[in-house]
Write a protein that holds these residues in place. Structure first.
Motif, short mmCIF file in Angstrom:
data_model
loop_
_atom_site.label_atom_id
_atom_site.label_comp_id
_atom_site.label_asym_id
_atom_site.label_seq_id
_atom_site.Cartn_x
_atom_site.Cartn_y
_atom_site.Cartn_z
N ARG A 129 14.00 5.91 -5.44
CA ARG A 129 12.68 5.46 -5.02
C ARG A 129 12.20 6.21 -3.78
NH1 ARG A 129 10.78 1.12 -7.65
NH2 ARG A 129 12.23 -0.07 -8.93
N LEU A 130 13.13 6.68 -2.93
CA LEU A 130 12.73 7.29 -1.66
C LEU A 130 12.80 8.80 -1.67
CD1 LEU A 130 14.44 4.85 0.88
CD2 LEU A 130 12.06 4.86 0.10
N ALA A 145 6.38 5.41 0.70
CA ALA A 145 7.42 4.45 1.07
C ALA A 145 8.55 5.10 1.85
CB ALA A 145 7.97 3.77 -0.19
N THR A 146 8.73 6.41 1.70
CA THR A 146 9.89 7.06 2.32
C THR A 146 9.84 7.05 3.84
OG1 THR A 146 10.03 8.47 0.36
CG2 THR A 146 11.38 9.09 2.26
N PRO A 147 8.79 7.61 4.48
CA PRO A 147 8.77 7.57 5.95
C PRO A 147 8.72 6.15 6.49
CG PRO A 147 6.67 8.38 5.10
CD PRO A 147 7.62 8.35 3.94
N ARG A 179 0.82 -1.22 0.00
CA ARG A 179 0.00 0.00 0.00
C ARG A 179 0.85 1.27 0.00
NH1 ARG A 179 -1.83 -3.10 4.12
NH2 ARG A 179 -1.15 -1.58 5.70
N ARG A 180 2.17 1.11 -0.09
CA ARG A 180 3.07 2.26 0.03
C ARG A 180 3.86 2.42 -1.26
NH1 ARG A 180 3.35 3.95 5.40
NH2 ARG A 180 2.43 2.48 6.88
N GLY A 210 6.84 -2.71 -2.97
CA GLY A 210 7.57 -3.94 -2.72
C GLY A 210 9.05 -3.90 -3.06
N GLU A 211 9.49 -2.90 -3.82
CA GLU A 211 10.90 -2.85 -4.18
C GLU A 211 11.77 -2.30 -3.05
OE1 GLU A 211 12.27 -4.07 -7.16
OE2 GLU A 211 10.27 -4.94 -7.03
N VAL A 212 11.25 -1.37 -2.27
CA VAL A 212 12.03 -0.77 -1.19
C VAL A 212 12.46 -1.80 -0.16
CG1 VAL A 212 11.92 0.85 0.76
CG2 VAL A 212 11.18 1.57 -1.51
#
Length: 269
Positions: free
Chosen positions: A61-62, A77-79, A24-25, A33-35
């Protein structure tokens, strides 16, 4: 580019990684899913070349830099990744420890100074704010303990800079802790470092489109330039820091601090 899945995340700095709900991020490439896969690569890659390859992809990505608009971007996805990056950078077993620290500093600098830009047409303010909160609430006392133990200058400088930037980006949430830590310095060198950190941490952040004050620029230069600073550079930065400590530190205390750092500085006061 294909990366190994890496070891189990049931323990170590990536504990809880599987519970985040990464599906969901979205990251700044529009993927999910890549992070977490890349974070596992920083923790314990199967081959030595994976960490250097994972870092630029994680950065994109972040917290990507849009050169056309000259802005940083973030998404959900960053936080979510920040607490894991913190623990990776703090754990001496992490194969990509320095890479994790570099990425944390990039995120902290983006939160601190920006400028911010839209990501997929969405304004990222809430993700910047959430990243600042995650930086300010994840294992901060462990950073301070690491500074008391680690004598390697580049790593010490990065932690000092990170602590200062975290405080600037999160409404002075660490000011009291940084002040208590400064008073607990064991020698003049440590006191100088902590005074510089505290003064920069409590400098008013520059707003969008405005320039920081010259004294804050000097302190940031001391905190960012590679290699150990000279004694003269440290003396100048310390003198500047003593003149720009937060107003709730009284003048008599500042004078005592100057004497503890260097009696010559106290005479210049």
């Amino acid at each position: 580019m294909t990366f190994a899945k890496g070891p189990s995340t049931n323990s170590g700095p990536l504990r809880g990684l599987h519970t985040v709900g990464w599906s969901r991020r979205l990251d700044c490439r529009g993927d999910t899913g890549e992070v977490p896969r890349l974070l596992r690569t920083l923790w314990m890659p199967e081959t030595d070349d994976l960490c250097p390859r994972a870092l630029p992809e994680l950065a994109e990505r972040l917290v990507p830099w849009n050169g056309v608009q000259a802005t940083f971007c973030m998404r959900a996805a960053t936080p979510a990744a920040v607490p894991f990056l913190v623990r990776l950078a703090q754990d001496r077993r992490t194969r990509g420890r320095d890479a994790g620290m570099d990425l944390l500093l990039r995120i902290a600098d983006a939160v601190d100074e920006g400028p911010r830009g839209t990501c997929f047409g969405e304004w990222p303010g809430r993700w910047f704010d959430a990243s600042a909160k995650a930086l300010a609430t994840t294992a901060v006392t462990t950073w301070i303990a690491a500074l008391d133990e680690d004598r390697e200058w580049n790593r010490r400088r990065d932690v000092l800079r990170l602590l200062a930037t975290i405080n600037r980006s999160s409404d002075d949430s660490l000011s009291g802790l940084l002040w208590a830590w400064t008073q607990d310095s064991g020698d003049a060198q440590l006191l100088s470092e902590r005074l510089i950190c505290l003064a920069y941490a409590t400098a008013d952040p520059s707003g969008e489109g405005s320039s920081p004050e010259a004294w804050a620029v000097l302190l940031k230069k001391w905190l960012t330039e590679p290699g150990p600073p000279s004694a003269a550079q440290t003396a100048d930065a310390t003198h500047t820091a003593l003149r720009h400590l937060p107003g709730w530190i009284d003048a008599d205390t500042v004078h005592v601090l100057a004497e503890l750092v260097n009696p010559v500085l106290a005479l210049r006061w």
